[in-house]
Enzyme design. Sequence first.
Site, PDB file in Angstrom:
ATOM      1  N   CYS A  10       0.871  -1.179   0.000  1.00 21.78           N
ATOM      2  CA  CYS A  10       0.000   0.000   0.000  1.00 21.78           C
ATOM      3  C   CYS A  10       0.904   1.224   0.000  1.00 21.78           C
ATOM      4  O   CYS A  10       2.096   1.121  -0.297  1.00 21.78           O
ATOM      5  CB  CYS A  10      -0.980  -0.011   1.167  1.00 21.78           C
ATOM      6  SG  CYS A  10      -0.263   0.168   2.816  1.00 21.78           S
ATOM      7  N   ASN A  13       2.528   1.543   4.177  1.00 20.34           N
ATOM      8  CA  ASN A  13       2.766   0.292   4.892  1.00 20.34           C
ATOM      9  C   ASN A  13       2.412   0.408   6.373  1.00 20.34           C
ATOM     10  O   ASN A  13       3.085  -0.139   7.233  1.00 20.34           O
ATOM     11  CB  ASN A  13       4.207  -0.179   4.699  1.00 20.34           C
ATOM     12  CG  ASN A  13       4.463  -1.607   5.151  1.00 20.34           C
ATOM     13  OD1 ASN A  13       5.532  -1.911   5.660  1.00 20.34           O
ATOM     14  ND2 ASN A  13       3.509  -2.493   4.983  1.00 20.34           N
ATOM     15  N   CYS A  15      -1.391   0.742   7.165  1.00 19.81           N
ATOM     16  CA  CYS A  15      -2.815   0.423   7.322  1.00 19.81           C
ATOM     17  C   CYS A  15      -3.198  -0.871   6.603  1.00 19.81           C
ATOM     18  O   CYS A  15      -3.375  -1.908   7.224  1.00 19.81           O
ATOM     19  CB  CYS A  15      -3.699   1.566   6.818  1.00 19.81           C
ATOM     20  SG  CYS A  15      -3.576   3.090   7.768  1.00 19.81           S
ATOM     21  N   ARG A  16      -3.309  -0.802   5.290  1.00 20.97           N
ATOM     22  CA  ARG A  16      -3.835  -1.928   4.518  1.00 20.97           C
ATOM     23  C   ARG A  16      -2.863  -3.089   4.378  1.00 20.97           C
ATOM     24  O   ARG A  16      -3.227  -4.245   4.639  1.00 20.97           O
ATOM     25  CB  ARG A  16      -4.262  -1.443   3.122  1.00 20.97           C
ATOM     26  CG  ARG A  16      -5.404  -0.447   3.166  1.00 20.97           C
ATOM     27  CD  ARG A  16      -5.639   0.207   1.828  1.00 20.97           C
ATOM     28  NE  ARG A  16      -4.557   1.151   1.541  1.00 20.97           N
ATOM     29  CZ  ARG A  16      -4.434   1.820   0.411  1.00 20.97           C
ATOM     30  NH1 ARG A  16      -5.291   1.624  -0.577  1.00 20.97           N
ATOM     31  NH2 ARG A  16      -3.436   2.670   0.235  1.00 20.97           N
ATOM     32  N   SER A  17      -1.643  -2.818   3.926  1.00 21.90           N
ATOM     33  CA  SER A  17      -0.722  -3.933   3.673  1.00 21.90           C
ATOM     34  C   SER A  17      -0.309  -4.675   4.941  1.00 21.90           C
ATOM     35  O   SER A  17      -0.194  -5.904   4.906  1.00 21.90           O
ATOM     36  CB  SER A  17       0.484  -3.483   2.846  1.00 21.90           C
ATOM     37  OG  SER A  17       1.188  -2.436   3.445  1.00 21.90           O
ATOM     38  N   ASP A 124      -8.145   3.274   1.245  1.00 23.81           N
ATOM     39  CA  ASP A 124      -7.232   3.653   2.321  1.00 23.81           C
ATOM     40  C   ASP A 124      -8.064   4.205   3.480  1.00 23.81           C
ATOM     41  O   ASP A 124      -8.709   5.237   3.344  1.00 23.81           O
ATOM     42  CB  ASP A 124      -6.249   4.708   1.820  1.00 23.81           C
ATOM     43  CG  ASP A 124      -5.144   5.009   2.818  1.00 23.81           C
ATOM     44  OD1 ASP A 124      -5.252   4.595   3.991  1.00 23.81           O
ATOM     45  OD2 ASP A 124      -4.170   5.670   2.418  1.00 23.81           O
TER      46      ASP A 124
END
Length: 166
Positions: A10, A13, A15-17, A124
Amino acid sequence: MKRISILFVCMGNICRSPLAEGIFSHLVAEAGLNGCFTIGSAGTGGWHDGEPPDWRSVAIARSHGIDISGQRARRIQPQDFRDFGLILAMDRDNMAALGRIAPDGANIGLFGDTALGTGENIPDPYYGGPDGFELVYTRLLTGCSSLLGTLGAERPSWSGNTSSVR
């Protein structure tokens, strides 16, 4: 089963990943397939290098029985394109950023295409509230579960609260 290496990417690095890495790692462990996978995450930007995931990502993962608090943010590196056989971007902007720095032949895909089959971006959640993190968790869990099945692994047992959505 041969060893498969997957890198989730993301922007920062945090939140999402890291959530995707944590969820996929948890599913792999539940399936007893730890020795079959190398799993990581990175960001296209380095603003958060060395920092832990966003506290909201840590909290949503923890609420589903997954601990991502030990992860540290890092920017994608040239060797990642050699070390990981599959690199999955969380959205089209990050996929484009990867495309600008990737060597020819790098296996880069959009998580929404590869894992969900929908072509959607994983939004995001950084500037939103808890509902955004729950939505991201749910989409990542669905995709990671599908991805594990697609890669030839037996479906893990859905014990505990890993698959619950509260």
